[in-house]
Design an enzyme around this catalytic site. Structure first.
Site, PDB file in Angstrom:
ATOM      1  N   GLY A  82      13.709 -22.798  92.424  1.00 15.37           N
ATOM      2  CA  GLY A  82      12.507 -22.881  93.257  1.00 15.37           C
ATOM      3  C   GLY A  82      12.855 -23.435  94.626  1.00 15.37           C
ATOM      4  O   GLY A  82      12.030 -24.063  95.292  1.00 15.37           O
TER       5      GLY A  82
ATOM      6  N   SER B 186      13.214 -22.149  97.458  1.00 11.61           N
ATOM      7  CA  SER B 186      12.551 -21.634  98.670  1.00 11.61           C
ATOM      8  C   SER B 186      11.128 -22.191  98.771  1.00 11.61           C
ATOM      9  O   SER B 186      10.412 -21.887  99.711  1.00 11.61           O
ATOM     10  CB  SER B 186      12.512 -20.107  98.634  1.00 11.61           C
ATOM     11  OG  SER B 186      11.825 -19.697  97.470  1.00 11.61           O
ATOM     12  N   GLY B 187      10.734 -22.987  97.799  1.00 14.13           N
ATOM     13  CA  GLY B 187       9.331 -23.435  97.729  1.00 14.13           C
ATOM     14  C   GLY B 187       9.037 -24.681  98.546  1.00 14.13           C
ATOM     15  O   GLY B 187       9.920 -25.311  99.144  1.00 14.13           O
ATOM     16  N   ASP B 188       7.753 -25.011  98.507  1.00 11.00           N
ATOM     17  CA  ASP B 188       7.207 -26.112  99.268  1.00 11.00           C
ATOM     18  C   ASP B 188       7.832 -27.474  98.911  1.00 11.00           C
ATOM     19  O   ASP B 188       8.201 -28.256  99.783  1.00 11.00           O
ATOM     20  CB  ASP B 188       5.703 -26.121  98.909  1.00 11.00           C
ATOM     21  CG  ASP B 188       4.923 -26.953  99.860  1.00 11.00           C
ATOM     22  OD1 ASP B 188       5.065 -26.721 101.070  1.00 11.00           O
ATOM     23  OD2 ASP B 188       4.184 -27.835  99.391  1.00 11.00           O
TER      24      ASP B 188
ATOM     25  N   ASP C 255       8.638 -38.968  88.303  1.00  8.74           N
ATOM     26  CA  ASP C 255       7.331 -39.355  88.813  1.00  8.74           C
ATOM     27  C   ASP C 255       7.641 -40.126  90.092  1.00  8.74           C
ATOM     28  O   ASP C 255       8.051 -41.282  90.030  1.00  8.74           O
ATOM     29  CB  ASP C 255       6.609 -40.260  87.811  1.00  8.74           C
ATOM     30  CG  ASP C 255       5.192 -40.539  88.273  1.00  8.74           C
ATOM     31  OD1 ASP C 255       4.998 -40.722  89.490  1.00  8.74           O
ATOM     32  OD2 ASP C 255       4.286 -40.572  87.432  1.00  8.74           O
ATOM     33  N   HIS C 256       7.463 -39.479  91.233  1.00 12.77           N
ATOM     34  CA  HIS C 256       7.992 -40.093  92.453  1.00 12.77           C
ATOM     35  C   HIS C 256       7.279 -41.405  92.797  1.00 12.77           C
ATOM     36  O   HIS C 256       7.815 -42.222  93.533  1.00 12.77           O
ATOM     37  CB  HIS C 256       7.963 -39.114  93.629  1.00 12.77           C
ATOM     38  CG  HIS C 256       6.633 -38.947  94.284  1.00 12.77           C
ATOM     39  ND1 HIS C 256       5.644 -38.146  93.776  1.00 12.77           N
ATOM     40  CD2 HIS C 256       6.117 -39.487  95.412  1.00 12.77           C
ATOM     41  CE1 HIS C 256       4.593 -38.211  94.574  1.00 12.77           C
ATOM     42  NE2 HIS C 256       4.834 -39.006  95.574  1.00 12.77           N
TER      43      HIS C 256
ATOM     44  N   LYS D 208       8.571 -45.634  94.593  1.00 16.57           N
ATOM     45  CA  LYS D 208       8.053 -46.362  95.760  1.00 16.57           C
ATOM     46  C   LYS D 208       8.389 -47.847  95.613  1.00 16.57           C
ATOM     47  O   LYS D 208       8.236 -48.417  94.533  1.00 16.57           O
ATOM     48  CB  LYS D 208       6.540 -46.151  95.881  1.00 16.57           C
ATOM     49  CG  LYS D 208       6.197 -44.684  96.208  1.00 16.57           C
ATOM     50  CD  LYS D 208       4.727 -44.503  96.437  1.00 16.57           C
ATOM     51  CE  LYS D 208       4.367 -43.034  96.530  1.00 16.57           C
ATOM     52  NZ  LYS D 208       4.404 -42.480  97.867  1.00 16.57           N
TER      53      LYS D 208
ATOM     54  N   GLU E 233      -6.430 -40.469  99.355  1.00 14.25           N
ATOM     55  CA  GLU E 233      -5.699 -39.601 100.284  1.00 14.25           C
ATOM     56  C   GLU E 233      -6.644 -38.997 101.312  1.00 14.25           C
ATOM     57  O   GLU E 233      -7.803 -38.703 100.985  1.00 14.25           O
ATOM     58  CB  GLU E 233      -5.047 -38.449  99.525  1.00 14.25           C
ATOM     59  CG  GLU E 233      -4.058 -38.895  98.479  1.00 14.25           C
ATOM     60  CD  GLU E 233      -3.325 -37.704  97.889  1.00 14.25           C
ATOM     61  OE1 GLU E 233      -2.271 -37.361  98.406  1.00 14.25           O
ATOM     62  OE2 GLU E 233      -3.844 -37.104  96.934  1.00 14.25           O
TER      63      GLU E 233
ATOM     64  N   HIS F 268       1.126 -40.499  87.935  1.00 10.46           N
ATOM     65  CA  HIS F 268       1.291 -41.618  88.870  1.00 10.46           C
ATOM     66  C   HIS F 268       0.445 -42.841  88.479  1.00 10.46           C
ATOM     67  O   HIS F 268       0.954 -43.955  88.373  1.00 10.46           O
ATOM     68  CB  HIS F 268       0.903 -41.206  90.294  1.00 10.46           C
ATOM     69  CG  HIS F 268       1.598 -39.960  90.778  1.00 10.46           C
ATOM     70  ND1 HIS F 268       2.880 -39.645  90.425  1.00 10.46           N
ATOM     71  CD2 HIS F 268       1.183 -38.955  91.594  1.00 10.46           C
ATOM     72  CE1 HIS F 268       3.222 -38.510  91.004  1.00 10.46           C
ATOM     73  NE2 HIS F 268       2.217 -38.068  91.708  1.00 10.46           N
TER      74      HIS F 268
ATOM     75  N   LYS G  98      -8.999 -36.795  97.067  1.00 12.42           N
ATOM     76  CA  LYS G  98      -8.475 -36.134  98.267  1.00 12.42           C
ATOM     77  C   LYS G  98      -9.558 -36.082  99.329  1.00 12.42           C
ATOM     78  O   LYS G  98     -10.741 -36.143  99.024  1.00 12.42           O
ATOM     79  CB  LYS G  98      -8.003 -34.725  97.914  1.00 12.42           C
ATOM     80  CG  LYS G  98      -6.792 -34.737  97.001  1.00 12.42           C
ATOM     81  CD  LYS G  98      -5.979 -33.484  97.115  1.00 12.42           C
ATOM     82  CE  LYS G  98      -4.728 -33.547  96.265  1.00 12.42           C
ATOM     83  NZ  LYS G  98      -3.665 -34.365  96.835  1.00 12.42           N
TER      84      LYS G  98
HETATM   85  C1  BG6 Z   1       1.813 -35.454  94.208  1.00 10.62           C
HETATM   86  C2  BG6 Z   1       0.508 -34.732  94.003  1.00 10.62           C
HETATM   87  O1  BG6 Z   1       2.432 -35.699  92.988  1.00 10.62           O
HETATM   88  O2  BG6 Z   1       1.565 -36.678  94.861  1.00 10.62           O
HETATM   89  C3  BG6 Z   1      -0.195 -34.514  95.322  1.00 10.62           C
HETATM   90  O3  BG6 Z   1       0.756 -33.487  93.379  1.00 10.62           O
HETATM   91  C4  BG6 Z   1      -0.357 -35.821  96.043  1.00 10.62           C
HETATM   92  O4  BG6 Z   1      -1.453 -33.891  95.126  1.00 10.62           O
HETATM   93  C5  BG6 Z   1       0.976 -36.547  96.132  1.00 10.62           C
HETATM   94  O5  BG6 Z   1      -0.854 -35.555  97.338  1.00 10.62           O
HETATM   95  C6  BG6 Z   1       0.798 -37.923  96.702  1.00 10.62           C
HETATM   96  O6  BG6 Z   1       2.060 -38.479  96.933  1.00 10.62           O
HETATM   97  P1  BG6 Z   1       2.268 -39.524  98.096  1.00 10.62           P
HETATM   98  O7  BG6 Z   1       3.663 -40.001  97.901  1.00 10.62           O
HETATM   99  O8  BG6 Z   1       2.054 -38.796  99.368  1.00 10.62           O
HETATM  100  O9  BG6 Z   1       1.227 -40.577  97.863  1.00 10.62           O
END
Ligand code: BG6
Length: 525
Positions: free
Chosen positions: A42, A44-46, A209-210, A214, A248, A272, A372
């Site tokens: 993937g 080439s994706g976002d 899980d990014h 943080k 957000e 998250h 959002k």
């Molecule tokens: C992603 C979600 O996992 O986390 C997005 O799919 C969300 O919808 C994003 O905008 C938020 O991440 P961060 O690091 O910008 O708070």
């Protein structure tokens, strides 16, 4: 003038700087990963363009990545390596922090191969190309497979990696990185896990899980367990409630295809927010070890009290944004976003109450919310303590004294704040509300890593502390799936999706909900 006139209540809380922070000792020593090839499906994706590549670029710029490293991008999009490099260069320039000299080095590590993910022959051919580049870059056959595709093709890719021999001969242990969402409910998460674990061992799997990457999220454990002063208070005796917020200003960007299938509960809560909650609520492990930390988090998820579906509207509020103004710009409503159904009922906002049924947290509500297109972007964990047991100042002050709050700010700034009361200087007895404020970056001269940089680095290092284990992912799904089924069933009594204006703080129903609880939402003050 009466005492009441100059009371602190009308003033916003003041911030007390906690003085100049002198770093004690040298910045921590960084760890450097060994040789590896990163194979991105993937590519080439976002996600690859916006998150993964900028993170790898920054790791290169920070001299963390070894010279013995390369990236093989794979996707269905027809492209050669040169066009891929041009695409990535544009993405990196847009991401900021571009550096010509580093790009010169980085671009020499980038390759691309067009593949259909289920075409075993094409993958075998890709395998030969990878082996050739492994010799050139001296990566010793260490391979990391990153699934940055839509989740619908995860299972096919996993099977193909194994069937085409890409995962190697067992001498070097390949790793597989899986992006969320891993499944869309408990059943599909289990089905995916069974495919993954038929082809790889759990040890080889890194569920990203990014949020866990943080800084302030990682710091929850350090703050709680490296200090003696918080933990004695960290329980039902002293804490009134906890609020976890991820607000957000962004909309769904170009991800309607995914978001229409997900909605806020799958997109933000399953992963998250529940992960952050687990860190805030867990017991201390006997030692800081990846498996022991994950064991403790899992106990929290296991103790989540199921939300009673027959009274779900007292526990959950859903919303969806309509047209409005965000940061001075008119933005379309969710249903007007490209690719979204005109009658979509997908929630872009949710606020939920939940309880953790264990000794420490019995009857302490956790209010979690995310949305959002809200008026502000902020993520935080706020621990609200109980009010003082005895109103000693009742005659002098007339009003109740607000509770102490400890706020762990995750973004946009990484801070810790403690709200408390002090006497206002002067002859009268009057209080003021102040924040003791600590900023992470202040006084720190060492390297700081973004969330993706951190988790990618840890994956290369093989440290699993910040990754979600199979049982953790499944327990989150087990908690949410009955609610998701009920919401999506359209049965009478299922929560409605309330509309809110983009640029507002969410649906008014969420405010009514918290007022009924006898509490109020924290603003990012
Ligand atoms: C992603 C979600 O996992 O986390 C997005 O799919 C969300 O919808 C994003 O905008 C938020 O991440 P961060 O690091 O910008 O708070």
């Amino acid at each position: 003038m009466s005492l009441k006139d100059d009371k602190y209540r009308n003033d916003p809380p003041q911030t007390i700087r906690i003085g100049k922070i002198e770093p004690t000792g040298e910045p921590c020593e960084e760890f450097y990963p060994g040789p590896a090839a990163m194979i991105i499906f993937g590519a080439s994706g976002d996600l690859a363009r916006r998150k993964i590549m900028p993170a790898l670029f920054k790791l290169t710029r920070s001299k963390i990545l070894t010279e013995n490293f390369f990236i093989m991008g794979m996707a269905r999009t027809e492209m050669d390596s040169d066009s891929f490099r041009r695409m990535i260069e544009a993405a990196l320039r847009e991401a900021g922090g571009f550096d010509e000299a580093i790009w010169e080095r980085f671009s020499k590590k980038l390759y691309y191969k067009t593949v259909d993910y289920t075409d075993i022959k094409a993958l075998e051919e890709a395998g030969r190309l990878i082996a050739e580049k492994e010799r050139a870059h001296g990566t010793n056959g260490n391979r990391i497979f990153y699934l940055a595709t839509p989740p619908s093709v995860y299972e096919g890719i996993i099977e193909s990696i194994k069937a085409s021999g890409l995962s190697g001969n067992g001498e070097n242990q390949a790793r597989v990185v899986i992006e969320k969402p891993s499944g869309r409910d408990l059943e599909s998460a289990r089905a995916l896990d069974s495919v993954v674990l038929r082809n790889f061992t759990e040890e080889q799997v890194f569920r990203i899980d990014h949020y866990l990457g943080k800084e302030t999220v990682q710091n929850i454990l350090m703050l709680r367990f490296a200090n003696a002063i918080f933990e004695p208070l960290w329980n039902r005796r002293y804490i009134d409630h906890v609020q976890i917020t991820v607000a957000e200003t962004n909309g769904i960007e170009k991800r309607a295809g995914y978001y229409e299938q997900a909605g806020v509960l799958r997109d933000m809560f399953q992963n998250h927010i529940l992960q952050v909650l687990a860190l805030a609520a867990m017991e201390p492990p006997s030692i800081y070890d990846p498996e022991l930390v994950r064991d403790e988090k899992i106990k929290v998820l296991r103790a989540l009290r199921p939300v009673p579906l027959n009274e779900i509207n007292n526990w959950l509020v859903l919303g969806q944004y309509v047209e409005g103004e965000v940061d001075g710009r008119l933005v379309p409503g969710y249903r007007e976003e490209e690719g979204v159904a005109k009658d979509s009922e997908v929630p872009t906002y949710a606020a939920m109450k939940l309880f953790i049924d264990n000794w420490r947290w019995q009857d302490v509500p956790f209010y979690i919310r995310s949305g959002k297109r809200l008026n502000k972007r902020f993520s935080e964990v706020a621990i609200q303590f109980k009010s003082v047991p005895h109103r000693l100042f009742r005659e002098t002050l007339k009003e109740d004294i607000g509770p102490n709050t400890l706020i762990l700010k995750i973004q946009p700034e990484e801070r810790i704040q403690l709200r408390f009361h002090t006497k206002n200087p002067g002859s009268r007895v009057c209080l003021r509300d102040v924040f003791m404020d600590f900023s992470y970056t202040e006084g720190y001269k060492g390297l700081t890593l973004g969330a993706y940089e951190r988790v990618l680095l840890d994956c290369m290092l093989g440290d699993k502390t910040l990754f979600v284990r199979k049982d953790g992912a499944e327990l989150s799904w087990a908690f949410l799936t009955p609610m998701l089924d009920f919401i999506e069933s359209g049965y009478a009594g299922a929560p409605e999706v309330n509309l809110y204006r983009a640029g507002s703080s969410g649906p008014v129903e969420a405010d009514k909900f918290i007022t009924r609880e006898g509490r109020s939402w924290r603003d990012d003050g």
